[in-house]
Design a protein around this motif. Structure first.
Motif, mmCIF file in Angstrom:
data_model
loop_
_atom_site.group_PDB
_atom_site.id
_atom_site.type_symbol
_atom_site.label_atom_id
_atom_site.label_comp_id
_atom_site.label_asym_id
_atom_site.label_seq_id
_atom_site.Cartn_x
_atom_site.Cartn_y
_atom_site.Cartn_z
ATOM 1 N N PHE A 85 0.809 -1.421 -0.028
ATOM 2 C CA PHE A 85 -0.024 -0.119 0.076
ATOM 3 C C PHE A 85 0.791 1.232 0.151
ATOM 4 O O PHE A 85 0.486 2.150 -0.758
ATOM 5 C CB PHE A 85 -0.843 -0.034 1.174
ATOM 6 N N LEU A 86 2.012 1.272 0.806
ATOM 7 C CA LEU A 86 2.809 2.372 0.791
ATOM 8 C C LEU A 86 3.559 2.534 -0.725
ATOM 9 O O LEU A 86 3.765 3.838 -0.931
ATOM 10 C CB LEU A 86 3.752 2.020 1.762
ATOM 11 N N LEU A 93 3.535 5.910 -5.600
ATOM 12 C CA LEU A 93 3.451 5.951 -7.016
ATOM 13 C C LEU A 93 2.507 7.139 -7.407
ATOM 14 O O LEU A 93 2.643 7.766 -8.344
ATOM 15 C CB LEU A 93 3.153 4.625 -7.533
ATOM 16 N N ILE A 94 1.250 6.830 -6.572
ATOM 17 C CA ILE A 94 0.391 8.023 -6.762
ATOM 18 C C ILE A 94 0.718 9.498 -6.544
ATOM 19 O O ILE A 94 0.725 10.412 -7.260
ATOM 20 C CB ILE A 94 -0.693 7.793 -5.962
ATOM 21 N N TYR A 95 1.516 9.756 -5.413
ATOM 22 C CA TYR A 95 2.015 10.923 -4.967
ATOM 23 C C TYR A 95 3.205 11.516 -6.009
ATOM 24 O O TYR A 95 2.886 12.628 -6.347
ATOM 25 C CB TYR A 95 2.914 10.598 -3.675
ATOM 26 N N TYR A 96 3.920 10.396 -6.379
ATOM 27 C CA TYR A 96 4.964 11.118 -7.457
ATOM 28 C C TYR A 96 4.251 11.416 -8.792
ATOM 29 O O TYR A 96 4.668 12.097 -9.440
ATOM 30 C CB TYR A 96 5.828 9.823 -7.613
ATOM 31 N N SER A 154 9.062 -5.086 -1.484
ATOM 32 C CA SER A 154 9.475 -5.638 -0.232
ATOM 33 C C SER A 154 8.038 -6.053 0.292
ATOM 34 O O SER A 154 8.221 -7.113 1.113
ATOM 35 C CB SER A 154 9.594 -4.302 0.568
ATOM 36 N N GLY A 155 6.990 -5.871 -0.030
ATOM 37 C CA GLY A 155 5.652 -6.471 0.347
ATOM 38 C C GLY A 155 5.740 -7.835 -0.019
ATOM 39 O O GLY A 155 5.284 -8.637 0.491
#
Length: 113
Positions: free
Chosen positions: A9-10, A15-18, A45-46
């Motif tokens: 989720f992070l 990705l959305i923020y960038y 990493s997830g």
């Protein structure tokens, strides 16, 4: 929520923020590779955490798994080697930085013959 799901989720949130930063023009495309690499690290990493937990649960179910495991690596030796290699790398980088003439960029230094 599990840790692997949180990391995935992070990564998606990053990705959305960038993408929003790029769409609004706050950052240029020159810095996007660094942003994409960090988001990819979070996304992968997830998956790695999930696979590690799955492997560990299989080992807990198999009582003979301890006998099949490879011997424990020598962490003291590995740490010492890593410390010496990184110290040599830092000393070399500082030596190049000190020997570089004032007013000359690193790119100009590399093209100098």
């Amino acid at each position: 929520m599990k840790l692997s799901q949180q990391m995935t989720f992070l990564g998606l949130a990053a990705l959305i923020y960038y993408a929003v930063l790029l769409a609004t023009g706050v950052v240029s495309t020159e810095v996007m590779p660094q942003f994409l690499v960090s988001a990819f690290i979070f996304l992968s990493s997830g998956r790695l955490i999930r696979n590690g937990a799955r492997k560990r649960s299989r080992e807990d179910l198999d009582p003979d798994a301890e006998k099949k495991q490879s011997p424990e690596p020598n962490w003291a030796l590995r740490t010492q080697i890593l410390n010496w290699v990184m110290a040599a790398f830092i000393i070399c980088a500082l030596g190049i930085w000190i020997m570089k003439p004032v007013g000359v960029s690193f790119l100009e230094l590399l093209s100098f013959k």
